[in-house]
Design a protein around this motif. Structure first.
Motif: not given
Lengths: 77, 147, 147, 77
Positions: D6, D51, D54-56, D67, D69, D71
């Protein structure tokens, strides 16, 4: 000297008045407090600061003839 | 924007949430502001020796208090880069749950508002001659003292 | 009062002063509260190279952001004796002068709310994946970066 | 491995898509970034964190297939 003295909060429970004129012999705040202590025997038990002309003063400050206020602990906010 | 003459900070009775909302709304035309910080003092229904505080009745040495609020305001504008500052304090009866103090500071940047707000609220508590009579539900009372 | 499942912190568009006033009003039934502290982020009409910011368009990695807001909330309840905490952040377009962030903390005592609010706002700025496109009046844009 | 990636904020201006599936040979975040850098030549100029689930994570973190991402700098509040 004639001094206007204002009372606030719990001090009014001792003086039963919010304002009066006090005749003082002597020229310091301590002289005024002496007069008030003889007039109101419960006053010595109360915690208060003294303002003269809206500024806090100590017992050693000279009386200048302007408004005095007896201020119990502050509770704003 | 500081001004010279002390304003009247006192309002009769509680400060309403509508008044606060409206005060926020009025700042939306000031587009240099990036951060607002608001402190609200609310009357607590403290329980003391089995009795519950129903209200606080506020009185003040009004002239001196307004002068002190003014001095605090001037000092804060001096110390911090503020765009606006507003202070309102209740007089008279404020019931438990109602708001008795509203302090509102605004600045372009956030760090400033945190520091300024705490400075102002602590100064109000320490320096302004306001007195509070805590009225219990049974109508007895005790005198509030700031710590 | 902490809860386990991440809530949706995001609101479409600006946060209105009515919404904030109403949120304050709802806390007047909570009579153990003595102090509220509110932070509001407002979009600034910054001038950059002769162009003025007209709005910020916010987007976010929403699932991760809501999880981060939740983590910040849990950490704050752990660290500070708070009665309530509310966080709202805008998504989409927020015009200059409008409010994009609303953080509201309440506690019996004032010292706690000052510390907690600054902690929460700084954590939001640092840890939450929200992105802001500053739209100038001529419709050109640049990307906002927190400092 | 097929990875859902994403994109957010200014990264979308480089990729022109908000989400896509990327085929990666290799098992670390760095391998995925290598693929993305060859696909989007403007990406290397951009500042972003990554990420995973959803964790860096860092470039050395292992790809776990969940997933990813990209950012760009945060701008909340």
């Amino acid at each position: 000297m004639h001094i206007t003295v204002k009372y606030f909060g719990q001090i009014v429970e001792v003086t039963n008045t919010q304002e009066e004129t006090i005749e003082v012999v002597g020229s310091h705040i301590s002289d005024l407090v002496g007069v008030l202590n003889s007039k109101y025997d419960q006053l010595e038990k109360k915690d208060f600061q003294i303002a003269q002309n809206q500024e806090l003063v100590s017992l050693e400050t000279e009386l200048i003839g302007l408004e005095i206020a007896l201020l119990p602990p502050f509770a704003g906010g | 924007m500081s001004d010279k003459k002390p304003k009247n900070v006192f309002r009769e009775g509680a400060i309403s949430s509508d008044f606060i909302g409206n005060s926020i709304y009025k700042h939306q035309t000031k587009t240099s502001i990036g951060a607002h910080n608001i402190f609200l003092g609310q009357v607590r229904a403290d329980e003391i020796d089995g009795k519950t505080v129903a209200a606080i009745e506020y009185t003040a040495y009004e002239d001196m208090a307004n002068q002190k609020f003014h001095d605090i305001r001037e000092a804060a504008f001096e110390k911090f880069e503020l765009t606006c500052m507003h202070i309102y304090h209740s007089l008279g009866t404020v019931k438990a749950g109602e708001i008795c103090l509203f302090v509102f500071v605004s600045s372009p940047r956030r760090k400033v508002v945190f520091e300024a707000l705490e400075y102002i609220v602590e100064a109000i508590k320490a320096d302004v001659p306001v007195f509070g009579k805590e009225i219990f539900e049974d109508t007895s009372h005790q005198w509030k003292v700031n710590n």
